[in-house]
Design a protein around this motif. Structure first.
Motif, PDB file in Angstrom:
ATOM      1  N   ASN A 252       1.140  11.985  34.303  1.00 35.55           N
ATOM      2  CA  ASN A 252      -0.226  11.460  34.182  1.00 35.55           C
ATOM      3  C   ASN A 252      -0.233  10.044  33.605  1.00 35.55           C
ATOM      4  O   ASN A 252      -0.964   9.167  34.077  1.00 35.55           O
ATOM      5  CB  ASN A 252      -1.071  12.390  33.318  1.00 35.55           C
ATOM      6  CG  ASN A 252      -1.512  13.633  34.065  1.00 35.55           C
ATOM      7  OD1 ASN A 252      -1.725  13.595  35.271  1.00 35.55           O
ATOM      8  ND2 ASN A 252      -1.626  14.740  33.350  1.00 35.55           N
TER       9      ASN A 252
ATOM     10  N   SER B 179       1.167   7.594  36.209  1.00 30.17           N
ATOM     11  CA  SER B 179       0.194   7.271  37.259  1.00 30.17           C
ATOM     12  C   SER B 179      -0.910   6.360  36.725  1.00 30.17           C
ATOM     13  O   SER B 179      -1.385   5.463  37.430  1.00 30.17           O
ATOM     14  CB  SER B 179      -0.405   8.553  37.846  1.00 30.17           C
ATOM     15  OG  SER B 179      -1.156   9.260  36.884  1.00 30.17           O
ATOM     16  N   SER B 180      -1.313   6.550  35.472  1.00 34.36           N
ATOM     17  CA  SER B 180      -2.327   5.669  34.869  1.00 34.36           C
ATOM     18  C   SER B 180      -1.817   4.237  34.771  1.00 34.36           C
ATOM     19  O   SER B 180      -2.556   3.277  35.036  1.00 34.36           O
ATOM     20  CB  SER B 180      -2.716   6.173  33.482  1.00 34.36           C
ATOM     21  OG  SER B 180      -3.396   7.405  33.559  1.00 34.36           O
TER      22      SER B 180
ATOM     23  N   MET C 184      -5.736   5.453  48.778  1.00 35.01           N
ATOM     24  CA  MET C 184      -5.228   6.329  47.723  1.00 35.01           C
ATOM     25  C   MET C 184      -3.988   7.075  48.238  1.00 35.01           C
ATOM     26  O   MET C 184      -4.025   7.689  49.305  1.00 35.01           O
ATOM     27  CB  MET C 184      -6.311   7.332  47.305  1.00 35.01           C
ATOM     28  CG  MET C 184      -5.899   8.308  46.236  1.00 35.01           C
ATOM     29  SD  MET C 184      -5.847   7.586  44.570  1.00 35.01           S
ATOM     30  CE  MET C 184      -7.606   7.422  44.225  1.00 35.01           C
TER      31      MET C 184
ATOM     32  N   THR D  77      -2.731   9.239  43.069  1.00 32.37           N
ATOM     33  CA  THR D  77      -3.255  10.442  42.430  1.00 32.37           C
ATOM     34  C   THR D  77      -2.215  11.535  42.581  1.00 32.37           C
ATOM     35  O   THR D  77      -1.420  11.529  43.525  1.00 32.37           O
ATOM     36  CB  THR D  77      -4.600  10.874  43.045  1.00 32.37           C
ATOM     37  OG1 THR D  77      -5.134  11.964  42.303  1.00 32.37           O
ATOM     38  CG2 THR D  77      -4.438  11.291  44.503  1.00 32.37           C
TER      39      THR D  77
ATOM     40  N   ASN E 270      -1.940   2.691  38.218  1.00 40.84           N
ATOM     41  CA  ASN E 270      -3.312   2.406  38.655  1.00 40.84           C
ATOM     42  C   ASN E 270      -3.957   1.274  37.863  1.00 40.84           C
ATOM     43  O   ASN E 270      -4.821   0.558  38.392  1.00 40.84           O
ATOM     44  CB  ASN E 270      -4.162   3.672  38.543  1.00 40.84           C
ATOM     45  CG  ASN E 270      -3.756   4.726  39.561  1.00 40.84           C
ATOM     46  OD1 ASN E 270      -3.105   4.422  40.565  1.00 40.84           O
ATOM     47  ND2 ASN E 270      -4.117   5.964  39.310  1.00 40.84           N
TER      48      ASN E 270
ATOM     49  N   THR F 180      -1.453  10.098  47.587  1.00 40.26           N
ATOM     50  CA  THR F 180      -1.349  11.361  46.858  1.00 40.26           C
ATOM     51  C   THR F 180       0.110  11.709  46.656  1.00 40.26           C
ATOM     52  O   THR F 180       0.886  11.779  47.620  1.00 40.26           O
ATOM     53  CB  THR F 180      -2.061  12.484  47.623  1.00 40.26           C
ATOM     54  OG1 THR F 180      -3.440  12.127  47.807  1.00 40.26           O
ATOM     55  CG2 THR F 180      -1.991  13.793  46.845  1.00 40.26           C
TER      56      THR F 180
END
Length: 529
Positions: A118, A121-122, A1, A25, A125, A3
């Motif tokens: 957000n 990042s989605s 992950m 994240t 991912n 950050t």
């Protein structure tokens, strides 16, 4: 992950997210910074005149925009600038530019609502890759066109790739339970005004160039073994008196790779400690430059790669849009952080370095092909019947023409500014063009090295040198021989070239993947690229 917004992002983060598919994240610190920037700008713009919020864009900044039209202004910017052309960018480039844009937003100097980060990042991912086209960016005011295609997907429009299939983004978001971005204040300009496209492509180029350099060190070492070269050209004693880090590091790696080779020889054993009586010395006293000068040739290439990495990583971690929203000083600063000259210049330099690398490989290849030069192999490293079979002859044409193309592509892009935008953008970087042309040279060079490697394999077998290779070069020889078995009869070569190319393009982050720890410890060396 990985950050985002906590520590400075590194080349390892790019590798993990872009090539290994590791998730990201956003830190609480970054979320707080973005929200604070957004709230401050919302309040500040009610009374102040802020470019791109209550004014038009570029040369139309003199036009004030009424409050009721300000949200539409952002949508208009995204849609009007989604004007790219050409081929879709490779998914690795797009993932890298997405990460670069997310990094920029997370600094909290853009005035963009955290919703944008957000959603971005989605998408990373969930491996949703926006359709971003190759042509459109001039690299000042940022990569406006390429990043507009990214922003278009964030608002649920345009097209995206999922599992290699192009699908309307609206459908992709519906299937993945992602709510499209709603413009709050500055999400148009804040998403497209920056250097994230050239930076993302540039970071991928750096990783690929590092890998190419590793393979070129390997080819240079195994050729030294094939011709039983003297060890002094890569010795510490010779290279330590030349004060260039890259040269010394390349030499140290060669020492490590060849530490247990039974083929290379010490000059003292052959030319210093015994009497030489013949007038014409049969044994070659010095090797050709493509063998003997490897540290001096690859050293500056290594230095160039490392500097390109430093600059692109700095750009990745920078705030590169305009204006800059500074909550600490309660002010908004207008300027040119979107200008891509740093990245553009490094991509030109990297392209030159990789072209020179491809030239070294081509000269080494020519040395192996030409029996009159090497004095120990058959013409074109032919393991079949001379005259009837052709060996590697056909592949040399491909390598030569590809290197020639690299040379023709290696003129500077950085200096080719063309004024545009009603002469508002009167000097620009062309950074994305520079990065894309650099990548073309890198891809070409993978093809040249693939041909070079197949030729080396054949040479090893002709000379029956397998048991005299070092532990590391021998290991890589055996791995490559699993892809391309020994051949004597002529066969179709392009499939073999592609198979080797695909193998060597598998990036490893530990750079000197050739040098396993046990060999490094045995040699007492710690050199890495």
């Amino acid at each position: 992950m990985t950050t985002i917004g906590e520590n400075k992002l590194t080349i390892e983060d790019i590798y993990n997210v872009v090539f290994r598919g590791k998730p990201v994240t956003i830190s609480d610190k970054a979320m707080s910074a973005m929200y604070g920037s957004y709230e401050f700008l919302k309040e500040f713009s009610r009374s102040g005149l802020i470019y791109g919020i209550n004014t038009g864009f570029g040369p139309m900044a003199q036009y004030r925009i009424d409050a009721e039209d300000q949200i539409n202004l952002q949508y208009n910017l995204i849609r009007s600038h989604s004007a790219g052309s050409g081929k879709p960018l490779d998914s690795t480039f797009v993932r890298s530019l997405m990460l670069a844009r997310l990094s920029n937003l997370s600094r909290g100097y853009s005035g963009v609502h955290p919703d944008a980060a957000n959603i971005l990042s989605s998408m990373i991912n969930k491996n949703i890759t926006p359709l971003v086209l190759e042509h459109g960016g001039v690299g000042a005011s940022g990569d406006l066109v390429q990043l507009a295609h990214l922003a278009l997907c964030l608002i649920g429009e345009g097209e995206s790739f999922v599992d290699g299939k192009k699908v309307p983004t609206k459908e992709v978001f519906r299937d993945n339970n992602i709510t499209p971005l709603k413009i709050h204040l500055r999400e148009g300009l804040g998403l497209i005004n920056g250097t994230s496209a050239m930076t993302g492509i540039g970071l991928v180029n750096v990783l690929k160039a590092r890998n190419l350099l590793c393979w070129t060190v390997f080819t240079s070492c195994i050729i030294a073994e094939l011709i039983e070269a003297y060890t002094d050209h890569y010795s510490k004693e010779l290279n330590s008196v030349k004060w260039h880090d890259g040269q010394q590091r390349i030499a140290a790696i060669m020492q490590q790779l060849l530490s247990d080779s039974a083929s290379v020889k010490k000059r003292a054993d052959h030319l210093y400690e015994k009497e030489i009586v013949e007038k014409v010395i049969q044994e070659k006293v010095q090797e050709y430059y493509s063998v003997r000068c490897v540290p001096q040739i690859l050293g500056p290439i290594l230095d160039t790669i490392l500097n390109a990495e430093k600059v692109t990583i700095n750009e990745l971690n920078s705030v590169n849009d305009n204006p800059v929203i500074d909550v600490a000083s309660r002010s908004v600063y207008h300027g040119g952080n979107f200008h891509g000259d740093y990245v553009a210049l490094e991509m030109d330099k990297l392209k030159l370095a990789v072209t020179k690398l491809s030239m070294l490989c081509e000269r080494q290849l020519n040395f192996l092909m030409n029996n009159k030069l090497n004095g120990r192999l058959t013409p074109f490293v032919n393991l079949g019947v001379l005259g009837l079979n052709l060996g590697m002859q056909g592949t040399q044409f491909t390598a030569t023409s590809t290197v020639a193309e690299n040379q023709s592509l290696s003129s500077s892009v950085y200096i080719h500014s063309i004024s545009c935008n009603n002469d508002n953008q009167d000097i620009v970087s062309m950074g994305t063009n520079a990065a894309l042309l650099c990548n073309k040279v890198i891809e070409n060079t993978y093809e040249v090295i693939a041909i070079h490697l197949i030729t080396i394999l054949q040479a090893v077998d002709y000379l029956e040198a397998q048991d005299r290779l070092s532990g590391i070069t021998g290991k890589m020889y055996r791995k490559l021989r699993q892809i391309v078995p020994v051949f004597e009869k002529d066969d179709i070569m392009y499939t073999r070239i592609n198979e080797v190319k695909n193998f060597i393009q598998q990036l490893r982050l530990d750079d000197l993947w050739l040098a396993q720890e046990e060999h490094a410890e045995a040699a007492g060396a710690t050199a890495t690229l």
